[in-house]
Design a protein around this motif. Structure first.
Motif, PDB file in Angstrom:
ATOM      1  N   PHE A  88      32.579  51.791  39.684  1.00  0.00           N
ATOM      2  CA  PHE A  88      31.201  51.993  39.529  1.00  0.00           C
ATOM      3  C   PHE A  88      30.455  51.023  39.346  1.00  0.00           C
ATOM      4  N   VAL A  89      29.187  51.180  39.373  1.00  0.00           N
ATOM      5  CA  VAL A  89      28.354  50.139  38.967  1.00  0.00           C
ATOM      6  C   VAL A  89      27.728  50.143  37.617  1.00  0.00           C
ATOM      7  N   LEU A  90      27.985  49.230  36.757  1.00  0.00           N
ATOM      8  CA  LEU A  90      27.686  49.193  35.397  1.00  0.00           C
ATOM      9  C   LEU A  90      26.174  49.111  35.105  1.00  0.00           C
ATOM     10  N   ASP A  91      25.919  50.075  33.977  1.00  0.00           N
ATOM     11  CA  ASP A  91      24.597  50.068  33.713  1.00  0.00           C
ATOM     12  C   ASP A  91      24.287  48.688  32.678  1.00  0.00           C
ATOM     13  N   PRO A  92      23.439  47.993  33.223  1.00  0.00           N
ATOM     14  CA  PRO A  92      22.989  46.696  32.424  1.00  0.00           C
ATOM     15  C   PRO A  92      22.310  46.917  31.051  1.00  0.00           C
ATOM     16  N   THR A  93      21.945  48.304  30.857  1.00  0.00           N
ATOM     17  CA  THR A  93      21.143  48.434  29.466  1.00  0.00           C
ATOM     18  C   THR A  93      21.910  47.820  28.220  1.00  0.00           C
ATOM     19  N   PRO A  94      23.011  47.875  28.035  1.00  0.00           N
ATOM     20  CA  PRO A  94      23.752  47.333  26.726  1.00  0.00           C
ATOM     21  C   PRO A  94      23.740  45.797  26.891  1.00  0.00           C
ATOM     22  N   LEU A  95      23.909  45.276  27.913  1.00  0.00           N
ATOM     23  CA  LEU A  95      23.678  43.985  28.129  1.00  0.00           C
ATOM     24  C   LEU A  95      22.237  43.248  27.909  1.00  0.00           C
ATOM     25  N   VAL A  96      21.251  44.006  28.170  1.00  0.00           N
ATOM     26  CA  VAL A  96      19.831  43.744  28.007  1.00  0.00           C
ATOM     27  C   VAL A  96      19.487  43.701  26.615  1.00  0.00           C
ATOM     28  N   THR A  97      20.311  44.875  25.874  1.00  0.00           N
ATOM     29  CA  THR A  97      19.975  45.172  24.327  1.00  0.00           C
ATOM     30  C   THR A  97      20.569  43.981  23.607  1.00  0.00           C
ATOM     31  N   VAL A 186      35.905  47.883  38.610  1.00  0.00           N
ATOM     32  CA  VAL A 186      36.980  48.580  39.408  1.00  0.00           C
ATOM     33  C   VAL A 186      38.364  48.452  38.643  1.00  0.00           C
ATOM     34  N   ASP A 187      39.048  49.577  38.814  1.00  0.00           N
ATOM     35  CA  ASP A 187      40.373  49.789  38.230  1.00  0.00           C
ATOM     36  C   ASP A 187      41.397  50.046  39.371  1.00  0.00           C
ATOM     37  N   PRO A 188      42.435  49.552  39.135  1.00  0.00           N
ATOM     38  CA  PRO A 188      43.537  49.727  39.930  1.00  0.00           C
ATOM     39  C   PRO A 188      43.955  51.175  39.924  1.00  0.00           C
ATOM     40  N   PRO A 198      42.664  38.842  42.459  1.00  0.00           N
ATOM     41  CA  PRO A 198      41.982  38.771  43.850  1.00  0.00           C
ATOM     42  C   PRO A 198      40.883  37.736  43.971  1.00  0.00           C
ATOM     43  N   GLN A 199      40.919  37.042  45.111  1.00  0.00           N
ATOM     44  CA  GLN A 199      39.665  36.135  45.228  1.00  0.00           C
ATOM     45  C   GLN A 199      38.508  36.458  46.229  1.00  0.00           C
ATOM     46  N   ARG A 200      39.214  37.531  47.434  1.00  0.00           N
ATOM     47  CA  ARG A 200      38.273  38.093  48.001  1.00  0.00           C
ATOM     48  C   ARG A 200      38.332  39.416  48.351  1.00  0.00           C
ATOM     49  N   GLY A 201      37.504  40.237  48.890  1.00  0.00           N
ATOM     50  CA  GLY A 201      37.424  41.646  49.254  1.00  0.00           C
ATOM     51  C   GLY A 201      36.086  42.067  49.614  1.00  0.00           C
ATOM     52  N   HIS A 202      36.104  43.413  49.705  1.00  0.00           N
ATOM     53  CA  HIS A 202      34.729  44.066  50.146  1.00  0.00           C
ATOM     54  C   HIS A 202      34.628  45.435  49.693  1.00  0.00           C
ATOM     55  N   LEU A 203      33.309  45.916  49.411  1.00  0.00           N
ATOM     56  CA  LEU A 203      32.940  46.819  48.810  1.00  0.00           C
ATOM     57  C   LEU A 203      32.564  48.006  50.014  1.00  0.00           C
ATOM     58  N   LEU A 204      33.090  49.506  49.753  1.00  0.00           N
ATOM     59  CA  LEU A 204      32.430  50.578  50.651  1.00  0.00           C
ATOM     60  C   LEU A 204      31.650  51.424  49.807  1.00  0.00           C
ATOM     61  N   ILE A 205      30.585  51.619  50.403  1.00  0.00           N
ATOM     62  CA  ILE A 205      29.706  52.696  49.683  1.00  0.00           C
ATOM     63  C   ILE A 205      29.711  53.902  50.628  1.00  0.00           C
ATOM     64  N   LEU A 206      29.752  55.085  50.273  1.00  0.00           N
ATOM     65  CA  LEU A 206      29.464  56.479  50.953  1.00  0.00           C
ATOM     66  C   LEU A 206      28.390  56.297  51.273  1.00  0.00           C
ATOM     67  N   LEU A 244      21.966  49.614  44.768  1.00  0.00           N
ATOM     68  CA  LEU A 244      23.174  49.814  43.918  1.00  0.00           C
ATOM     69  C   LEU A 244      22.816  50.419  42.618  1.00  0.00           C
ATOM     70  N   PRO A 245      22.609  51.338  42.218  1.00  0.00           N
ATOM     71  CA  PRO A 245      21.873  51.992  41.070  1.00  0.00           C
ATOM     72  C   PRO A 245      23.201  52.008  40.188  1.00  0.00           C
ATOM     73  N   PRO A 246      22.926  51.754  38.757  1.00  0.00           N
ATOM     74  CA  PRO A 246      23.819  52.180  37.711  1.00  0.00           C
ATOM     75  C   PRO A 246      24.404  53.377  37.842  1.00  0.00           C
ATOM     76  N   GLY A 247      25.894  53.495  38.082  1.00  0.00           N
ATOM     77  CA  GLY A 247      26.645  54.630  37.892  1.00  0.00           C
ATOM     78  C   GLY A 247      27.266  55.003  39.160  1.00  0.00           C
ATOM     79  N   LEU A 248      26.826  54.408  40.167  1.00  0.00           N
ATOM     80  CA  LEU A 248      27.020  54.727  41.725  1.00  0.00           C
ATOM     81  C   LEU A 248      28.435  54.460  41.861  1.00  0.00           C
TER      82      LEU A 248
END
Length: 343
Positions: A88-97, A186-188, A198-206, A244-248
């Motif tokens: 999932f896409v991480l929420d950057p709010t904690p990092l901003v704070t 991402v988690d295995p 891994p060094q490469r890959g790709h994302l798939l979004i519904l 890519l909104p947070p939580g996606l």
């Protein structure tokens, strides 16, 4: 004479019954063989509706031509070994704070350092006491320790992305806030940890399966997933092609240092989206078509379409329907629709 009358009547009755039976027998012989005519008009197909597997469409050659179906042999290829993960896409709010607290601590440290240097200069001319210099040193040391603790927290929580070059962190935060950059965890799958990062890959979004997002910045996460107790990965995507909104939620396919994976190249015209899944129709016989689910693992160069692995159990000897998959789906749904019973 009276005894002969009943005897004659009985013989006449038996003769009449025999004549009726003889007439019926000859009429039965003259009737056409209905079973033979039915067999000639509608031969029984080896795969009829009762024995057909799910997602099967049986068409005559005339009906297939009317639908404009086109087929081609499945194209076998190999592709770098991939492993699917979910994240999932991480929420950057904690990092901003946290960055705000770091900036505040940095400003306090700069001020206390300047104050301590002034106190030392005054002490050299006997214009400040030793106690004043000790107090300024204590404040300077406290502010330094606080800043270091915040920087350590940023590194522990966000890894490489939480502790870039000091001058680069504000710009990185700004990119996260405005959606120009996204961080993804991402988690295995359980029991399938990554042997190497891994060094490469790709994302798939519904909803955007035809627009995979390539990955080249993959880092180990500093913390393991508390649910799976497996190490996670952090992925950075700069300038994504769509928000890519947070939580996606999403899936990631990451390349592994394993032998290439066998599979098939599926052209885009053959791919059918239905019930949140990708499908293809394969022609098993001259007039039998079966719908199979497939995994769109990786986009292929040119007009090859998408790579799907052999683990999807597609029969390699069947012909792929490259044109008319949507029409076949309509035929399948019409055949499975309940019919109203007449009174």
């Amino acid at each position: 004479m009276k005894k002969l009358l009943p005897l004659g009547f009985t013989l006449a009755l038996l003769a009449g019954l025999s004549y009726v039976l003889w007439i019926g027998f000859h009429k039965h012989q003259d009737l056409p063989d209905a079973a033979d005519d039915d067999d000639e008009a509608a031969p029984v197909h080896p795969l009829n509706a009762a024995s057909a597997p799910p997602f099967t469409v049986i068409l005559t050659k005339e009906r297939a031509a009317t639908l404009g179906l086109a087929t081609a042999p499945l194209r076998k290829i190999t592709h770098p070994a991939l492993r699917q993960t979910f994240g999932f896409v991480l929420d950057p709010t904690p990092l901003v704070t946290l960055h705000s607290e770091i900036a505040t601590a940095q400003a306090a440290l700069t001020a206390s350092q300047a104050a301590h240097q002034r106190t030392l200069a005054l002490l050299a001319t006997n214009d400040a006491s030793i106690q004043a210099s000790e107090t300024s040193l204590a404040q300077f040391t406290t502010d330094h320790i606080k800043l270091q603790n915040l920087l350590h927290c940023a590194h522990l929580q966000w890894g490489h992305y939480g502790s870039p070059e000091p001058q680069a962190l504000p710009a990185f935060i700004d990119q996260l806030v405005h959606g120009d950059t996204a961080l993804i965890q991402v988690d295995p799958l359980p029991g399938e940890p990554f042997p190497l990062t891994p060094q490469r890959g790709h994302l798939l979004i519904l909803g955007h399966e035809n627009s995979p997002i390539p990955l080249s910045d993959i880092q180990p996460a500093p913390l393991a997933n508390p649910n799976t107790h497996s190490p996670s990965l952090l992925l950075r995507v700069d300038h994504p092609p769509f928000p890519l909104p947070p939580g996606l939620a999403l899936s990631a396919w990451l390349e592994l240092p394993d032998p290439p994976q066998p599979g098939f190249a599926i052209p885009p015209s053959a791919i059918l989206r239905h019930d949140g899944q990708s499908w293809v129709f394969l022609q098993q016989e001259n007039d039998t078509y079966i719908r199979y689910p497939i995994s769109l693992v990786a986009p292929l160069p040119g007009d090859l379409g998408w790579f799907t692995p052999t683990t999807d159990h597609l029969p390699g000897t069947a012909a792929l329907v490259t044109t008319g998959a949507a029409s076949l789906l309509s035929e399948e749904r019409n055949a499975s629709a309940p019919t109203a019973e007449l009174d």
